[in-house]
Design an enzyme around this catalytic site. Sequence first.
Site, PDB file in Angstrom:
ATOM      1  N   HIS A 363       0.856  -1.180   0.000  1.00  8.25           N
ATOM      2  CA  HIS A 363       0.000   0.000   0.000  1.00  8.25           C
ATOM      3  C   HIS A 363       0.897   1.237   0.000  1.00  8.25           C
ATOM      4  CE1 HIS A 363      -3.016   2.874   1.316  1.00  8.25           C
ATOM      5  NE2 HIS A 363      -3.955   1.953   1.266  1.00  8.25           N
ATOM      6  N   HIS A 407       0.324   2.865  11.914  1.00  3.30           N
ATOM      7  CA  HIS A 407       1.163   4.019  11.591  1.00  3.30           C
ATOM      8  C   HIS A 407       1.380   4.900  12.815  1.00  3.30           C
ATOM      9  CE1 HIS A 407       1.755   7.725   8.722  1.00  3.30           C
ATOM     10  NE2 HIS A 407       2.888   7.127   8.978  1.00  3.30           N
ATOM     11  N   GLU A 413      -2.868  14.155  11.608  1.00  4.21           N
ATOM     12  CA  GLU A 413      -3.837  13.734  10.603  1.00  4.21           C
ATOM     13  C   GLU A 413      -5.271  13.907  11.116  1.00  4.21           C
ATOM     14  OE1 GLU A 413      -3.011   9.714   9.530  1.00  4.21           O
ATOM     15  OE2 GLU A 413      -0.885  10.071   9.136  1.00  4.21           O
ATOM     16  N   HIS A 439      -5.590  12.000  14.657  1.00  2.00           N
ATOM     17  CA  HIS A 439      -4.422  11.296  15.184  1.00  2.00           C
ATOM     18  C   HIS A 439      -3.267  12.284  15.125  1.00  2.00           C
ATOM     19  CE1 HIS A 439      -6.981   8.063  13.256  1.00  2.00           C
ATOM     20  NE2 HIS A 439      -7.061   7.811  14.561  1.00  2.00           N
ATOM     21  N   HIS A 445      -2.068   4.820  15.299  1.00  2.00           N
ATOM     22  CA  HIS A 445      -3.384   4.641  14.681  1.00  2.00           C
ATOM     23  C   HIS A 445      -3.276   3.600  13.584  1.00  2.00           C
ATOM     24  CE1 HIS A 445      -1.278   7.837  12.434  1.00  2.00           C
ATOM     25  NE2 HIS A 445      -1.937   7.405  11.370  1.00  2.00           N
TER      26      HIS A 445
END
Length: 523
Positions: A363, A407, A413, A439, A445
């Site tokens: 990803h 992450h 974010e 976050h 998260h």
Amino acid sequence: MASIESQSQPSTAQSAAASSPSKKQSLATTPAQQQQQQYIYHDTLLYLPGFGNSFESEYIRGALPMGRNNPRNCQYYAEQLSGTAFTAPRHENKRTWLYRLQPSVSSLVNDNGASATTMKRGVFGKNHPRDCKVAVQPMRWKPMEENAASEDTDTSSSDSLQQKNHFIHSLTRVVAAGATSTGCGDGLSIYLYACNSNMVDESFYNADGDFLIVPQQGRLLVTTEVGKLQIGPTEVCVVPKGIVFGVVVEDDDATGEGATATAKGYVLEVCSSNGGFRLPELGPIGSNGLANARDFSHPVAWCVTDPDEYHKPHSILFKMDQELYARKSDHSPFNVAAWHGNFLPYKYNLQRFCAMNSVTYDHPDPSIYTVLTYPSTHAGTALADFVIFPPRYMAADANTFRPPWFHRNCMSEYMGLIYGAYDAKQAAGGFVPGGASLHNAMVPHGPDADAYDAAVADPCDAPVYFDKGLAFMFESCLMMRTSPQAEDLCDVDYESCWKGLQVRCDWNKLQEKKKDYEKLNDT
């Protein structure tokens, strides 16, 4: 540069692309396709396409002087609106010349020669950035209620639930970051809006920063001093610092009455002198992809032409150093007969985003979905990024974990959901349209337990097209702080979505590895 006459054909085509569905488009079979179909709009306005271009437009033919900006005997009042310092580098320099029926200074004095009254309305956004507290835990919010009170509402009265709020009065700051005073450095704020009335004989400008408006429910007609824009869910609009605008909530039939309609959404405000939003660099992607410059739309000139309408008393609201003020004017500020320049509002249809992704494995970083970026003073590090997670094909490899990975990030974010669902959050009733999550920098998260287990069990034996929703992210290098009003909407049970993530470990094998490691150290 192009005038409205020379741009009428491409502008009409651009409007048609966002109009009612064609017969081919109307053959929606899946619920996801039907959901996307409702965001194909009938936009009746003309636009000037491009990003960062210098345009010119006339509402009244011949109003634009040729060959010079400020002739001695100008048909209209020439006024320059500067969005950057005069000496900013040419590729960053923003300014627009406006040709007005009356200059802006006329709003400072009434016909009788008396100074126009300016009143302080209180703090903008219902709270001050200095009252916001740093978010040390992951946070998630429910959608804002439609009956959210305005600044003028007595919340102790039951009648406040029926309060009519226009766009500006409904704005509620939920997040602040950076400087608490706009004169002390870079900063940003994130607001929610839930408006159910129109700005009638009332307008607003922001002396502190730029607005990026992200509708989630309902359509808006944004009338600015340089022209009009229609926006709705899956579209965004940027109104730069200082530009006067008003907002009307449009009914489903786009009549603009807004009597029973309610509009909701998100607003990102960036306060900085770093030149405004721009397109991200494409690097090895090449010269095409992501948000293409031709898909950004700027308004054509428009002004009030009826003298009775023009001379109605008008209230000009403005934000300056986090405070809201109001000035009474004896005429409308929408009096620009023509303009030319590159400091302008614009809109963009997120459905035109050309998404890039991995066609093999892993990803990619979410930066690959950046629509707009507002740079900081450090190259490659954004004061604010606007990122979307659009319908797209996932990584094709059979051994790739498709949802976003777990992450911790040096950036903060803030995420919102325009419609549908987000692929990393599958728990029922959690991350919902109109809601949000935060976050902060270095706060852990990632996908919830249900999404993780489903992705691990997925054999990934065929390419998957994700079309279940449209999420977005405001990402910043600044540490974000939440407001008291945000606490009222907070989901206190958010962390429980990770409760089902069990230890992935064979303890016996781990102990054997420990013994082998100790033997290796002894030798």
